[in-house]
Motif scaffolding. Structure first.
Motif, PDB file in Angstrom:
ATOM      1  N   LEU A   8       0.829  -1.205   0.000  1.00 41.05           N
ATOM      2  CA  LEU A   8       0.000   0.000   0.000  1.00 41.05           C
ATOM      3  C   LEU A   8       0.866   1.259   0.000  1.00 41.05           C
ATOM      4  CD1 LEU A   8      -2.845  -1.007   2.485  1.00 41.05           C
ATOM      5  CD2 LEU A   8      -3.023  -0.751   0.005  1.00 41.05           C
ATOM      6  N   LEU A   9       2.007   1.198   0.680  1.00 37.64           N
ATOM      7  CA  LEU A   9       2.929   2.339   0.666  1.00 37.64           C
ATOM      8  C   LEU A   9       3.490   2.566  -0.735  1.00 37.64           C
ATOM      9  CD1 LEU A   9       4.432   4.537   2.203  1.00 37.64           C
ATOM     10  CD2 LEU A   9       6.214   2.851   2.753  1.00 37.64           C
ATOM     11  N   LYS A  10       3.825   1.486  -1.428  1.00 32.62           N
ATOM     12  CA  LYS A  10       4.294   1.606  -2.814  1.00 32.62           C
ATOM     13  C   LYS A  10       3.214   2.221  -3.689  1.00 32.62           C
ATOM     14  CE  LYS A  10       7.498  -2.339  -2.710  1.00 32.62           C
ATOM     15  NZ  LYS A  10       7.836  -3.651  -3.291  1.00 32.62           N
ATOM     16  N   ALA A  11       1.959   1.795  -3.492  1.00 31.56           N
ATOM     17  CA  ALA A  11       0.840   2.347  -4.257  1.00 31.56           C
ATOM     18  C   ALA A  11       0.689   3.834  -3.988  1.00 31.56           C
ATOM     19  CB  ALA A  11      -0.456   1.609  -3.902  1.00 31.56           C
ATOM     20  N   SER A  27       7.085  14.085 -18.116  1.00 32.23           N
ATOM     21  CA  SER A  27       6.769  12.686 -18.391  1.00 32.23           C
ATOM     22  C   SER A  27       6.385  11.879 -17.154  1.00 32.23           C
ATOM     23  CB  SER A  27       7.919  11.962 -19.105  1.00 32.23           C
ATOM     24  OG  SER A  27       7.576  10.604 -19.314  1.00 32.23           O
ATOM     25  N   SER A  28       5.091  11.697 -16.983  1.00 31.01           N
ATOM     26  CA  SER A  28       4.609  10.863 -15.875  1.00 31.01           C
ATOM     27  C   SER A  28       4.942   9.393 -16.129  1.00 31.01           C
ATOM     28  CB  SER A  28       3.095  11.033 -15.700  1.00 31.01           C
ATOM     29  OG  SER A  28       2.393  10.588 -16.845  1.00 31.01           O
ATOM     30  N   THR A  29       4.784   8.943 -17.378  1.00 28.61           N
ATOM     31  CA  THR A  29       5.081   7.539 -17.693  1.00 28.61           C
ATOM     32  C   THR A  29       6.539   7.223 -17.397  1.00 28.61           C
ATOM     33  OG1 THR A  29       3.388   7.495 -19.419  1.00 28.61           O
ATOM     34  CG2 THR A  29       5.058   5.771 -19.490  1.00 28.61           C
ATOM     35  N   GLY A  30       7.433   8.111 -17.801  1.00 28.11           N
ATOM     36  CA  GLY A  30       8.847   7.916 -17.528  1.00 28.11           C
ATOM     37  C   GLY A  30       9.131   7.836 -16.043  1.00 28.11           C
ATOM     38  N   HIS A  31       8.533   8.736 -15.275  1.00 27.85           N
ATOM     39  CA  HIS A  31       8.756   8.729 -13.828  1.00 27.85           C
ATOM     40  C   HIS A  31       8.151   7.489 -13.172  1.00 27.85           C
ATOM     41  CE1 HIS A  31      10.060  12.863 -14.380  1.00 27.85           C
ATOM     42  NE2 HIS A  31      10.476  12.873 -13.131  1.00 27.85           N
ATOM     43  N   LEU A  32       7.006   7.029 -13.663  1.00 23.73           N
ATOM     44  CA  LEU A  32       6.393   5.823 -13.108  1.00 23.73           C
ATOM     45  C   LEU A  32       7.245   4.587 -13.406  1.00 23.73           C
ATOM     46  CD1 LEU A  32       2.601   6.398 -13.890  1.00 23.73           C
ATOM     47  CD2 LEU A  32       3.678   6.367 -11.634  1.00 23.73           C
ATOM     48  N   ILE A  33       7.816   4.521 -14.606  1.00 18.12           N
ATOM     49  CA  ILE A  33       8.698   3.398 -14.952  1.00 18.12           C
ATOM     50  C   ILE A  33       9.901   3.377 -14.016  1.00 18.12           C
ATOM     51  CG2 ILE A  33      10.323   2.544 -16.702  1.00 18.12           C
ATOM     52  CD1 ILE A  33       8.307   3.507 -18.829  1.00 18.12           C
ATOM     53  N   LEU A  34      10.500   4.551 -13.801  1.00 18.12           N
ATOM     54  CA  LEU A  34      11.675   4.629 -12.934  1.00 18.12           C
ATOM     55  C   LEU A  34      11.313   4.336 -11.478  1.00 18.12           C
ATOM     56  CD1 LEU A  34      13.283   7.846 -14.473  1.00 18.12           C
ATOM     57  CD2 LEU A  34      13.965   5.480 -14.879  1.00 18.12           C
ATOM     58  N   ALA A  35      10.212   4.928 -11.008  1.00 16.67           N
ATOM     59  CA  ALA A  35       9.790   4.702  -9.620  1.00 16.67           C
ATOM     60  C   ALA A  35       9.413   3.238  -9.408  1.00 16.67           C
ATOM     61  CB  ALA A  35       8.606   5.605  -9.272  1.00 16.67           C
ATOM     62  N   GLY A  36       8.699   2.657 -10.378  1.00 15.37           N
ATOM     63  CA  GLY A  36       8.326   1.250 -10.270  1.00 15.37           C
ATOM     64  C   GLY A  36       9.527   0.339 -10.232  1.00 15.37           C
ATOM     65  N   SER A  37      10.545   0.687 -10.998  1.00 18.88           N
ATOM     66  CA  SER A  37      11.769  -0.106 -11.009  1.00 18.88           C
ATOM     67  C   SER A  37      12.483  -0.030  -9.654  1.00 18.88           C
ATOM     68  CB  SER A  37      12.702   0.393 -12.116  1.00 18.88           C
ATOM     69  OG  SER A  37      13.889  -0.344 -12.160  1.00 18.88           O
ATOM     70  N   LEU A  39      11.161   0.672  -6.779  1.00 20.37           N
ATOM     71  CA  LEU A  39      10.329   0.086  -5.721  1.00 20.37           C
ATOM     72  C   LEU A  39      10.068  -1.406  -5.935  1.00 20.37           C
ATOM     73  CD1 LEU A  39       7.635   2.924  -5.444  1.00 20.37           C
ATOM     74  CD2 LEU A  39       9.411   2.398  -3.753  1.00 20.37           C
ATOM     75  N   SER A  40      10.596  -1.963  -7.027  1.00 22.04           N
ATOM     76  CA  SER A  40      10.275  -3.346  -7.422  1.00 22.04           C
ATOM     77  C   SER A  40       8.765  -3.522  -7.561  1.00 22.04           C
ATOM     78  CB  SER A  40      10.838  -4.353  -6.396  1.00 22.04           C
ATOM     79  OG  SER A  40      12.239  -4.263  -6.344  1.00 22.04           O
ATOM     80  N   PHE A  41       8.144  -2.514  -8.135  1.00 24.02           N
ATOM     81  CA  PHE A  41       6.695  -2.502  -8.366  1.00 24.02           C
ATOM     82  C   PHE A  41       6.503  -2.480  -9.876  1.00 24.02           C
ATOM     83  CE2 PHE A  41       2.498  -0.379  -8.550  1.00 24.02           C
ATOM     84  CZ  PHE A  41       1.803  -1.106  -7.594  1.00 24.02           C
ATOM     85  N   GLY A 224      -3.903   4.450  -4.698  1.00 28.74           N
ATOM     86  CA  GLY A 224      -3.249   5.091  -5.838  1.00 28.74           C
ATOM     87  C   GLY A 224      -4.099   6.165  -6.474  1.00 28.74           C
ATOM     88  N   LEU A 225      -5.392   5.878  -6.667  1.00 28.24           N
ATOM     89  CA  LEU A 225      -6.306   6.842  -7.278  1.00 28.24           C
ATOM     90  C   LEU A 225      -6.468   8.081  -6.406  1.00 28.24           C
ATOM     91  CD1 LEU A 225      -8.998   4.382  -8.643  1.00 28.24           C
ATOM     92  CD2 LEU A 225      -7.774   6.064 -10.029  1.00 28.24           C
ATOM     93  N   ALA A 226      -6.639   7.892  -5.110  1.00 25.24           N
ATOM     94  CA  ALA A 226      -6.863   9.015  -4.203  1.00 25.24           C
ATOM     95  C   ALA A 226      -5.652   9.947  -4.160  1.00 25.24           C
ATOM     96  CB  ALA A 226      -7.186   8.501  -2.803  1.00 25.24           C
ATOM     97  N   LEU A 227      -4.455   9.377  -4.043  1.00 28.45           N
ATOM     98  CA  LEU A 227      -3.259  10.215  -3.954  1.00 28.45           C
ATOM     99  C   LEU A 227      -2.892  10.815  -5.308  1.00 28.45           C
ATOM    100  CD1 LEU A 227      -1.243   8.145  -1.385  1.00 28.45           C
ATOM    101  CD2 LEU A 227      -2.094  10.457  -1.112  1.00 28.45           C
ATOM    102  N   SER A 228      -3.193  10.112  -6.384  1.00 24.60           N
ATOM    103  CA  SER A 228      -3.004  10.675  -7.717  1.00 24.60           C
ATOM    104  C   SER A 228      -3.902  11.898  -7.899  1.00 24.60           C
ATOM    105  CB  SER A 228      -3.325   9.618  -8.781  1.00 24.60           C
ATOM    106  OG  SER A 228      -3.325  10.186 -10.065  1.00 24.60           O
TER     107      SER A 228
END
Length: 275
Positions: A8-11, A27-37, A39-41, A224-228
């Motif tokens: 939930l913290l990762k989300a 670039s949100s997609t770029g940042h999400l790819i990097l953040a997901g990597s 966070l192992s998410f 994720g939706l609420a914090l987004s």
């Protein structure tokens, strides 16, 4: 995905990253790819999550522009100006929708990785510097003055943002400015264009990958939706104030420095980028 506090913290982190970066030209997609990597998410279900939380961010734009959206919808049956505006949003939306359907999976398979994101961030920063340096008097001062051809050209510019790291908002805002739109008009049209684009992408991803999801995932998506939504609302309101008296040069510097940093960590193997 087992539902635990760490997940939930990762989300939550991903939701904030999405909201803060979706409408800035970084670039949100770029940042999400990097953040997901980091966070192992980054499993298959996480990809659906990343698309879905865009809906939270776009709800923030709907709230900010609710009066204009509501007025346009009410006037659609009778007023030509409202019909033209709605048509222009659909015209601008069409190219990216078509490209997404035809090549979306191939793009994700081959381009969603840290080096591509980093190179696109740097290249986009250079383009912003160039665009800001060649500013001409704007031909179109407001979204209501746009033509159908203007909308189509901005929509084609949005297609470039299928490359992660380019930035959907960056491509449409800077593209709009290069086409003769004023900074406020380009930014506003980018926001309106985001409504069908992000909602469509999010709903399509949820539907096409529904086999990966279960009701147990609901808390993850809700966080994720609420914090987004919350972070995007703050970001959009700030950006509208910022562009009234500033250029996008700050974002160009950010893109170039951050992109080079990602390339350095990848090349030196300091960070194990999983994408």
């Amino acid at each position: 995905m087992a539902m635990d506090a760490a997940l939930l913290l990762k989300a939550a982190v991903m939701g904030v990253v999405e909201g803060l970066t979706e409408f800035l030209p970084i670039s949100s997609t770029g940042h999400l790819i990097l953040a997901g990597s980091l966070l192992s998410f980054d499993e298959a279900k996480a990809s659906v999550f990343e698309m879905a939380i865009q809906i939270g961010a776009i709800c923030a734009v709907v709230l900010v522009y609710w009066q204009k959206i509501r007025a346009t919808l009410l006037a659609l049956p009778t007023q030509r100006q409202a019909q033209r505006f709605a048509a222009h949003v659909l015209i601008g939306f069409a190219p990216a929708a078509l490209l997404g359907l035809l090549a979306g999976k191939a793009i994700k398979a081959h381009l969603f990785n840290a080096p591509v994101v980093a190179l696109a961030l740097v290249a986009g920063g250079i383009v912003i510097f160039w665009a800001e340096g060649r500013q001409r008097p704007a031909r179109v001062q407001s979204v209501d003055e746009m033509s159908g051809l203007d909308a189509l050209k901005v929509g084609l510019a949005q297609c470039v943002a299928m490359i992660p790291g380019v930035s959907r908002s960056g491509a449409t805002i800077i593209g709009g400015m290069l086409l003769g739109l004023s900074r406020p008009a380009a930014t506003e049209f980018s926001f309106f264009l985001a409504i069908p684009t992000l909602i469509g992408a999010g709903v399509y991803s949820l539907w096409s990958d529904r086999a990966l999801l279960a009701w147990a995932d609901a808390p993850l998506f809700a966080v994720g939706l609420a914090l987004s939504f919350g972070s995007a609302l703050a970001c959009v309101r700030w950006l509208l104030r910022y562009i009234a008296s500033h250029s996008f040069v700050l974002f160009a510097w950010y893109r170039i420095i951050f992109g080079l940093l990602i390339l350095l960590t990848w090349q030196m193997d300091w960070v194990q980028w999983s994408h």
